[in-house]
Design a protein around this motif. Structure first.
Motif, PDB file in Angstrom:
ATOM      1  N   ALA A   1       0.846  -1.184   0.000  1.00 45.33           N
ATOM      2  CA  ALA A   1       0.000   0.000   0.000  1.00 45.33           C
ATOM      3  C   ALA A   1       0.883   1.236   0.000  1.00 45.33           C
ATOM      4  CB  ALA A   1      -0.883  -0.001   1.241  1.00 45.33           C
ATOM      5  N   ALA A   2       0.492   2.244  -0.776  1.00 48.89           N
ATOM      6  CA  ALA A   2       1.217   3.513  -0.715  1.00 48.89           C
ATOM      7  C   ALA A   2       0.601   4.307   0.434  1.00 48.89           C
ATOM      8  CB  ALA A   2       1.040   4.249  -2.032  1.00 48.89           C
ATOM      9  N   PRO A   3       1.345   5.229   1.039  1.00 55.79           N
ATOM     10  CA  PRO A   3       0.766   5.952   2.180  1.00 55.79           C
ATOM     11  C   PRO A   3      -0.207   7.050   1.743  1.00 55.79           C
ATOM     12  CG  PRO A   3       3.031   6.620   1.824  1.00 55.79           C
ATOM     13  CD  PRO A   3       2.727   5.594   0.779  1.00 55.79           C
ATOM     14  N   HIS A   4      -0.887   6.821   0.630  1.00 49.27           N
ATOM     15  CA  HIS A   4      -1.847   7.832   0.162  1.00 49.27           C
ATOM     16  C   HIS A   4      -3.228   7.220   0.223  1.00 49.27           C
ATOM     17  CE1 HIS A   4       1.593  10.018  -1.007  1.00 49.27           C
ATOM     18  NE2 HIS A   4       1.938   9.138  -1.929  1.00 49.27           N
ATOM     19  N   TYR A   5      -4.033   7.755   1.085  1.00 54.41           N
ATOM     20  CA  TYR A   5      -5.351   7.154   1.275  1.00 54.41           C
ATOM     21  C   TYR A   5      -6.336   8.239   1.651  1.00 54.41           C
ATOM     22  CZ  TYR A   5      -4.338   8.017   6.122  1.00 54.41           C
ATOM     23  OH  TYR A   5      -4.030   8.659   7.293  1.00 54.41           O
ATOM     24  N   GLN A   6      -7.584   7.899   1.505  1.00 53.61           N
ATOM     25  CA  GLN A   6      -8.631   8.817   1.903  1.00 53.61           C
ATOM     26  C   GLN A   6      -9.719   8.004   2.606  1.00 53.61           C
ATOM     27  OE1 GLN A   6     -10.159  10.965  -1.460  1.00 53.61           O
ATOM     28  NE2 GLN A   6      -9.599  12.849  -0.397  1.00 53.61           N
ATOM     29  N   ILE A   7     -10.175   8.524   3.727  1.00 55.54           N
ATOM     30  CA  ILE A   7     -11.229   7.822   4.469  1.00 55.54           C
ATOM     31  C   ILE A   7     -12.535   8.554   4.177  1.00 55.54           C
ATOM     32  CG2 ILE A   7     -12.063   7.268   6.791  1.00 55.54           C
ATOM     33  CD1 ILE A   7      -9.070   7.421   7.684  1.00 55.54           C
ATOM     34  N   ILE A   8     -13.506   7.822   3.662  1.00 55.25           N
ATOM     35  CA  ILE A   8     -14.779   8.466   3.340  1.00 55.25           C
ATOM     36  C   ILE A   8     -15.856   7.886   4.253  1.00 55.25           C
ATOM     37  CG2 ILE A   8     -16.479   8.890   1.508  1.00 55.25           C
ATOM     38  CD1 ILE A   8     -13.964   8.493  -0.365  1.00 55.25           C
ATOM     39  N   LEU A   9     -16.540   8.773   4.961  1.00 58.68           N
ATOM     40  CA  LEU A   9     -17.589   8.318   5.882  1.00 58.68           C
ATOM     41  C   LEU A   9     -18.942   8.662   5.296  1.00 58.68           C
ATOM     42  CD1 LEU A   9     -15.843   9.591   9.110  1.00 58.68           C
ATOM     43  CD2 LEU A   9     -16.051   7.223   8.353  1.00 58.68           C
ATOM     44  N   LYS A  10     -19.796   7.657   5.227  1.00 60.81           N
ATOM     45  CA  LYS A  10     -21.134   7.868   4.654  1.00 60.81           C
ATOM     46  C   LYS A  10     -22.145   7.214   5.571  1.00 60.81           C
ATOM     47  CE  LYS A  10     -19.751   5.898   0.811  1.00 60.81           C
ATOM     48  NZ  LYS A  10     -19.609   5.315  -0.497  1.00 60.81           N
ATOM     49  N   ARG A  11     -23.417   7.428   5.235  1.00 55.72           N
ATOM     50  CA  ARG A  11     -24.443   6.679   5.938  1.00 55.72           C
ATOM     51  C   ARG A  11     -25.140   5.788   4.945  1.00 55.72           C
ATOM     52  NH1 ARG A  11     -25.226   8.182  11.133  1.00 55.72           N
ATOM     53  NH2 ARG A  11     -25.013  10.421  11.287  1.00 55.72           N
ATOM     54  N   GLU A  12     -25.193   4.493   5.236  1.00 61.00           N
ATOM     55  CA  GLU A  12     -25.898   3.564   4.365  1.00 61.00           C
ATOM     56  C   GLU A  12     -26.956   2.864   5.190  1.00 61.00           C
ATOM     57  OE1 GLU A  12     -22.790   1.153   2.707  1.00 61.00           O
ATOM     58  OE2 GLU A  12     -22.147   2.763   1.370  1.00 61.00           O
ATOM     59  N   GLU A  13     -28.187   2.961   4.764  1.00 57.23           N
ATOM     60  CA  GLU A  13     -29.321   2.432   5.534  1.00 57.23           C
ATOM     61  C   GLU A  13     -29.277   2.962   6.961  1.00 57.23           C
ATOM     62  OE1 GLU A  13     -29.147  -1.880   5.088  1.00 57.23           O
ATOM     63  OE2 GLU A  13     -30.876  -1.622   3.780  1.00 57.23           O
ATOM     64  N   GLY A  14     -28.862   4.196   7.106  1.00 57.29           N
ATOM     65  CA  GLY A  14     -28.832   4.813   8.430  1.00 57.29           C
ATOM     66  C   GLY A  14     -27.583   4.495   9.211  1.00 57.29           C
ATOM     67  N   LEU A  15     -26.809   3.528   8.737  1.00 60.21           N
ATOM     68  CA  LEU A  15     -25.641   3.080   9.493  1.00 60.21           C
ATOM     69  C   LEU A  15     -24.375   3.757   8.955  1.00 60.21           C
ATOM     70  CD1 LEU A  15     -25.971   0.995  11.690  1.00 60.21           C
ATOM     71  CD2 LEU A  15     -25.227  -0.748  10.077  1.00 60.21           C
ATOM     72  N   ASP A  16     -23.426   4.007   9.843  1.00 59.88           N
ATOM     73  CA  ASP A  16     -22.166   4.581   9.387  1.00 59.88           C
ATOM     74  C   ASP A  16     -21.444   3.585   8.486  1.00 59.88           C
ATOM     75  OD1 ASP A  16     -22.594   6.760  10.939  1.00 59.88           O
ATOM     76  OD2 ASP A  16     -21.277   6.139  12.572  1.00 59.88           O
ATOM     77  N   ALA A  17     -20.895   4.083   7.399  1.00 58.05           N
ATOM     78  CA  ALA A  17     -20.102   3.199   6.537  1.00 58.05           C
ATOM     79  C   ALA A  17     -18.780   3.895   6.258  1.00 58.05           C
ATOM     80  CB  ALA A  17     -20.839   2.943   5.235  1.00 58.05           C
ATOM     81  N   MET A  18     -17.697   3.126   6.384  1.00 59.70           N
ATOM     82  CA  MET A  18     -16.383   3.696   6.103  1.00 59.70           C
ATOM     83  C   MET A  18     -15.811   3.070   4.845  1.00 59.70           C
ATOM     84  SD  MET A  18     -12.829   3.530   8.252  1.00 59.70           S
ATOM     85  CE  MET A  18     -13.224   4.618   9.576  1.00 59.70           C
ATOM     86  N   GLN A  19     -15.384   3.940   3.950  1.00 53.48           N
ATOM     87  CA  GLN A  19     -14.717   3.424   2.766  1.00 53.48           C
ATOM     88  C   GLN A  19     -13.321   4.015   2.736  1.00 53.48           C
ATOM     89  OE1 GLN A  19     -16.749   4.110  -0.977  1.00 53.48           O
ATOM     90  NE2 GLN A  19     -14.746   4.180  -1.947  1.00 53.48           N
ATOM     91  N   ILE A  20     -12.353   3.165   2.419  1.00 53.81           N
ATOM     92  CA  ILE A  20     -10.989   3.672   2.349  1.00 53.81           C
ATOM     93  C   ILE A  20     -10.509   3.538   0.919  1.00 53.81           C
ATOM     94  CG2 ILE A  20      -8.623   3.374   3.163  1.00 53.81           C
ATOM     95  CD1 ILE A  20      -9.822   2.263   5.749  1.00 53.81           C
TER      96      ILE A  20
END
Ligand code: DLL
Length: 433
Positions: free
Chosen positions: A352-371
């Protein structure tokens, strides 16, 4: 309804006198029993005998999360370990967690402070209270459990049962009050709609939500989906757990249990105390805790205090809902996590390169994290799709194992995550609410 009218509606001057007496007793105790406090008071030349009013509090040094981590596990305890009847801790999977201890008396007080939270929301011995918080090192489950038992409610410790099971319990056990994070309540609301269960088929009337930040608009959505009145409550492991501050029926700020903690708001950089209405970092001093007393603990939470008396009759000061943090801590489904903890895992995964982005969303009301994670040149050349997918899964599994958060990992081509000024990546994009 007021659980403890004598203390919750005290004359301000009597309250301040009580605070002072309790503060002096606490200072004596920590100076004698906790090496950290003896050293930090001596270093600053603080003479605890000279603390003669609440205004003198500013002479005392602050306590930070790092101080608590450095005292791992028991160095901050102010009583012999045989007097500790309970241990809780923060998750802290990468660094040391913060470990807190309660004496029997601390547990009794904790229960009565959570009883105030519930009573203020109109919950009584007639209620069926479903507690959908984890029962474990996290303070939410046990804290609410004891508080709800204290007021004589029928407690349903549904804890971390699957959400469908939670809904069955809500329906069949005739739950009238739900206790959870606001995000989880929304998730239940969304699933009720999907399952075509009308909220009127339930017996639910109230919801007491906390452990993560939420907004008025999220409150409106939850109330609409579940047909309930939703109340905010605030707390933190270091200070007690739940039971630090709570909304009354006015739902205009959270009353702080000031007969047990002294609250200050300070400027996050200069650390100078701020006045009513001025936004800054919340700082708490505990004045009745025996096991794990804290002097001027910097929470990292941003809020302000409201001066005007509340129509409910309580004289306990109110704090506004939390509007943010002084650091980059994020809360995902009630789990507190610093982006640095995720970064350490990513850096540890070869490829993995040290370049990442954490995206926080709500899916069906629940927190979802995508990296979104940029591939290193090495991994980019290793273009067998199956290998890449496996790598994504491995990263996700490791994050779940170490941080308790389910994250979708998405490998992207090198240099495809947008850099802002100076080539910096915006690490966390929070699209929730
Ligand atoms: O979250 C204790 C708790 C349990 C409170 C159940 C309420 C209900 P920690 O896991 O140590 O303890 O997390 C504490 O969560 O410093 C805030 O940043 C955040 N937090 C807690 N309640 C609220 C709230 C529990 N009502 C950290 N609004 C705190 C906004 C909150 N943030």
């Amino acid at each position: 309804m007021i659980y403890s009218r004598e203390y919750e509606s005290m004359l301000r001057e009597d309250l301040e006198q009580l605070q002072l007496e309790r503060l002096q007793a606490t200072l004596n105790r920590v100076y004698r029993n906790v090496a950290f406090y003896k050293q930090s008071f001596d270093r600053l030349g603080v003479d605890i005998e000279k603390i003669k009013g609440i205004g003198d509090l500013k002479q005392l040094p602050f306590t930070t999360k790092d101080d608590l981590r450095d005292s791992y596990p028991y160095d901050m305890f102010a009583v012999p370990l045989r007097d500790i009847v309970r241990i809780h801790s923060t998750s802290g999977t990468t660094g040391n967690p913060i470990v807190v201890g309660y004496t029997r008396n601390d547990i009794t007080i904790w229960a009565s402070l959570v009883a105030r939270v519930l009573t203020a929301a109109g919950i009584t011995s007639q209620d069926f209270v479903q507690i959908a918080f984890h029962y474990g090192l996290f303070t939410g489950g046990f804290g609410f459990h004891y508080g709800a038992e204290k007021i004589g409610a029928s407690v349903i410790p549904s804890s971390t049962e699957d959400v469908r099971k939670q809904i069955t319990i809500l329906k069949d056990y005739k739950t009238s009050a739900l206790i959870s994070t606001p995000g989880y309540a929304l998730h239940i609301g969304v699933l009720l709609e999907e399952q075509k269960i009308h909220p009127e088929q339930l017996f639910l009337k109230k919801g007491i939500f906390g452990a993560e930040p939420w907004s008025e608009s999220l409150r409106a959505q939850i109330e609409e989906k579940l047909h309930i009145e939703a109340y905010d409550n605030y707390g933190l492991t270091e200070v007690l757990g739940p039971g630090v501050a709570f909304e009354c029926p006015q739902r205009d700020g959270l009353h702080v249990n000031e007969d047990h903690v002294i609250v200050e708001v300070v400027h996050p950089e200069t650390l100078e105390p701020l006045g009513y209405g001025e936004e800054g970092e919340l700082v708490f001093t505990t004045i009745t805790k025996q096991g794990f007393p804290l002097i001027r603990f910097r929470t990292g939470d941003i809020s302000s205090l409201i001066e005007a008396p509340c129509k409910c009759g309580r004289t306990l000061v109110r704090m506004k809902r939390i509007t943010g943090r002084t650091d980059d801590m994020i809360i995902v489904e009630g789990n507190n996590v610093f982006p640095m903890q995720i970064e350490q895992i990513l850096l540890d995964m070869k490829g993995a390169a040290p370049h990442y982005q954490i995206i926080l969303k709500r899916e069906e009301g629940l927190d979802a994290m995508q990296i979104n994670l940029e591939l290193s040149e090495k991994l980019a050349s290793f273009d067998e799709i199956r290998g890449l997918q496996k790598f994504e899964e491995e990263v996700g599994e490791r994050i779940y194992r170490e941080l308790g958060i389910r994250a979708g990992v998405n490998l992207v081509e090198p240099m495809t995550i947008r850099r802002s000024e100076g080539g910096k990546l915006e690490r966390v994009i929070d699209l929730r609410d």
